[in-house]
Design an enzyme around this catalytic site. Structure first.
Site, mmCIF file in Angstrom:
data_model
loop_
_atom_site.group_PDB
_atom_site.id
_atom_site.type_symbol
_atom_site.label_atom_id
_atom_site.label_comp_id
_atom_site.label_asym_id
_atom_site.label_seq_id
_atom_site.Cartn_x
_atom_site.Cartn_y
_atom_site.Cartn_z
ATOM 1 N N CYS A 85 48.241 50.486 69.912
ATOM 2 C CA CYS A 85 47.738 49.392 70.758
ATOM 3 C C CYS A 85 48.885 48.502 71.184
ATOM 4 C CB CYS A 85 46.739 48.552 69.985
ATOM 5 S SG CYS A 85 45.401 49.519 69.308
ATOM 6 N N GLU A 98 39.083 45.179 70.336
ATOM 7 C CA GLU A 98 40.519 45.165 70.591
ATOM 8 C C GLU A 98 40.754 46.354 71.502
ATOM 9 O OE1 GLU A 98 43.506 46.718 70.791
ATOM 10 O OE2 GLU A 98 44.152 46.766 68.700
#
Lengths: 484, 484
Positions: free
Chosen positions: A260, A223
């Site tokens: 993120c 990720e």
């Protein structure tokens, strides 16, 4: 540290741990949560010190960490996640009798997990990647992030205590320290069967390449973050201009922008750009500089901004205050949509509280934007219902570019639940068909196997005629909890 | 042939096709099956001529092809395959209200499919890869296999007719011809989102590498075959020696050994090796030479055997009869388990009816074999119940090495159903967590998306409160068909 010994212990542990019942695995996971809670004050103190994150946040993050452990424990007790699928035999079928075929997910083997810098607990040692791998039945070789070594090691010891107290083999969890070379060696080790990573594009993509170059390629669930664009429409924006600006700034500056899902890109209609920009700038005044995780990250933030400053397309509304070693302040620049579309550079993530405000002329231009947009973890649309109805083409295109599409609120504050999708098309991750948050994350570490004409006494409980686990199964194509 | 135009038409078609209801997609798939049946005699004649396979086999293969189309149509009508997962909002939650999050699988975009030489119908133009991608909602760019160009083109025309008759855009299916370079260009095209392939290790691995080297890497679902070992145990073998030998030879020689699940490797206990070998040799006498698909494949078969003949470890029980251009005969060689373990070369697939019989000393040696074994599509165990009970460690290890584990029968004759798993650990495939046969194959071409606080009127039917599709969903963690 001898990696062969570590992996060989992990493989040996795997061959027994994989066959442990779901409820016993759940007990083990909950034992980890229990030991973490017992050590809450020590863990929080250490993590605050090593991460520069405030105590309230770290306390909350530990709650999230034990919360997600409980989610996976619940999922194991419920048990249906193995996707049991049964096509019973039909000995009378012509021209050939039909065999009995039963399929389920089984764990894949030892998994290498990399800790993230920005979540010293929830995406680190006992974080979602480690716990979902353990839940699937896979041993974990965990490499601590060098930014928080003490926290990492301490939490690793908590997991090892839980392993011992649960009477499981030590090889189920190993905490490893080291730098880039160690990370590469872990991914290269022939016994490793998958890799989980949260961090930068550069590091994630490099691990992905290494894993694919192995004699036996293995999946890398990396990720790598994204800019999480927000698309605003004039009516909705006009109606809620100040609250939306405040909400945007809160999300942008949360944790010094080190999420993120930080919304680093926002599309604003030309007619409201000035007003919205003022409201954002005003809200940013209140957002004092906050400490980043470590000097390296702060320094990258300034470099990225300095790099953007060389571009004449940008109009700077707010530049960072004087460059502190760690304490950084937010920044905001404006660009025309046509310029944004013309250069992929403007899609690059600036890790931290930097917002790029893209001023668009009309909705047709948003279609161009959507086609050009790289893959994202999240996309947020702020539009009223008539604006949503008027833009089905845009929504349809935006679905193709993200893992989560939001219609209210902000992308930060990722819920840990059954339905969460935290992942998205490349380059936000290397595996768009997976999630690193939420119950479905367990499936990254499992693969299907079919047993053909397996004697009843050998069948795993999930596939037995009597359905002793009481799970939902697909029998002859129908979903059911009934016996066969 | 302009690939940019082809992919651009596919992408445009995708943006409407992805939103077509499951039942309309099912209608379209069944229209394909209907048109194939209408053209059965022409298709069978062409495929027999181009593949050298007997008419009975090709007729059966067309039945299998339309059968699997119906399986996917049924799956679309049932609809639960999208894994709808709903965590409803909780506005009263403290400290923060909980958003409404709903997750489901959506199609990934245009898919490149490569036809296989060994199944001119069931793994070719309208084969499992094409149909599962269309079922998921993805347009297909299909590259026909050069070994059966007329069949490929003709079936492609049938699909295009079905597209037209269903009122769908042409770009949903495109038939492309060409060689290696064309295949590479298709995989490299930026609009392609996934690749499906069935064929040799060399070709599959090369496509996998190309796909990972793209700016945006994409998944390659390559099924590259395996040697599908059979493990025999003394009591079971002694009791059924001749029928098992015959059964083994039937599977080995079926379709001139040109099946991905062809059992090219068999482990036999020392004490029965001589008797079993004689029984196999006898059964092989009756298996006349049969034509392979084309000269290239026949020639590879002879080369592989010539290569093995240079190895002193092998004892040849039967070598191929005189080398015909296409008509080949089976071969059988014997090796000691210790020698087999010592060199990975003996694990390489010889495409065709070649059997390597490995003579083992004792069960401890089988554990060594199992540890050394490469990933396989299938593994078959022929043991009686006391032998199975006595060897849990071996069974546990063999699970790690295959996608399907059989306890009776032979691995050829793959059932197309809900529970089938046709895939396995590398090098049998590039993606052990997927299947290329059976209902679960659809999931290769889908990825999850979560909608957060999506207005009710925008929600896809699969996620609506009222569950208008009546599918099985996971709501707050519980599987249910109920409304919310």
């Amino acid at each position: 540290m001898n990696l062969d010994l570590i992996f060989s212990a992990a493989q040996e542990a795997f061959l027994s741990y994989k066959n442990l019942s779901g409820s016993k695995k759940a007990d083990f996971l909950e034992k980890i949560a229990e030991i973490l809670e017992e050590n809450r004050s020590a863990i929080v103190m250490m993590a605050v010190k090593e991460s520069n994150l405030p105590e309230g946040r770290i306390n909350g993050e530990l709650g999230r960490t034990t919360g997600q452990i409980k989610l996976f424990a619940n999922q194991l007790r419920e048990g249906s996640w193995v996707e049991a699928t049964i096509d019973p035999a039909d000995p009378t079928r012509t021209p050939l009798p039909k065999a009995d075929i039963r399929r389920m997910l089984i764990p894949i083997g030892p998994v290498v997990v990399f800790g993230a810098s920005n979540f010293p607990l929830a995406f680190s040692t006992a974080g979602g990647d480690t716990i979902s791998a353990l839940a699937a039945g896979c041993p974990v070789i965990y490499k601590g992030h060098p930014a928080h070594p003490d926290t990492s090691k301490f939490v690793g010891d908590c997991i090892s205590q839980a392993v011992k107290k649960s009477g499981l083999p030590d090889g189920i969890f190993t905490h490893v320290e080291g730098g880039v070379k160690m990370g590469q060696d872990l991914v290269k080790h022939p016994v490793a069967k998958a890799v989980a990573f949260t961090g930068s594009y550069g590091a994630g993509k490099s691990l992905f390449n290494i894993a694919n170059d192995r004699d036996e390629p293995i999946p890398v669930y990396a990720e790598m973050g994204s800019v999480n664009p927000v698309f605003t429409f004039p009516q909705r924006l006009a109606n809620e201009l100040v609250p939306l600006a405040q909400s945007y700034v809160s999300s942008l500056t949360l944790g010094a922008g080190q999420f993120c899902t930080n919304p680093g890109l926002i599309f604003v209609p030309k007619e409201l750009a000035g007003r919205f920009e003022n409201a954002v700038a005003e809200a940013l005044q209140g957002a004092a500089g906050s400490p980043m995780l470590h000097e390296g990250i702060a320094s990258s933030y300034y470099s990225a901004i300095d790099n953007l400053k060389t571009r004449s397309e940008l109009n700077w509304v707010k530049v960072p205050d004087a460059q502190h070693l760690i304490n950084v302040s937010p920044a905001l620049a404006e660009i025309k949509a046509a310029d944004w579309i013309a250069d992929d550079l403007f899609q690059q993530e600036v890790f931290g509280s930097f917002a790029l405000m893209v001023v668009y002329e009309n909705e047709a231009q948003l279609i161009e934007v959507a086609k050009k947009l790289h893959g994202q973890l999240t996309i947020t649309i702020w539009a009223d219902s008539s604006e949503l109805k008027a833009n089905p083409e845009l929504i349809n295109l935006l679905e193709e570019k993200c893992g989560r599409l939001l219609f209210t609120g902000v992308p930060t504050g990722v819920e840990v639940g059954y339905a969460m999708q935290h992942g998205g098309p490349f380059p936000s991750t290397t595996s768009a068909n997976s999630t690193s948050v939420g119950a479905h994350a367990i499936k990254r570490f499992a693969r299907p196997i079919a047993f053909q004409d397996m004697p009843a006494d050998l069948l795993p409980d999930a596939l037995k005629d009597g359905n002793p686990l009481g799970i939902t199964r697909q029998v002859n194509g129908k979903f059911t909890v009934e016996k066969i």
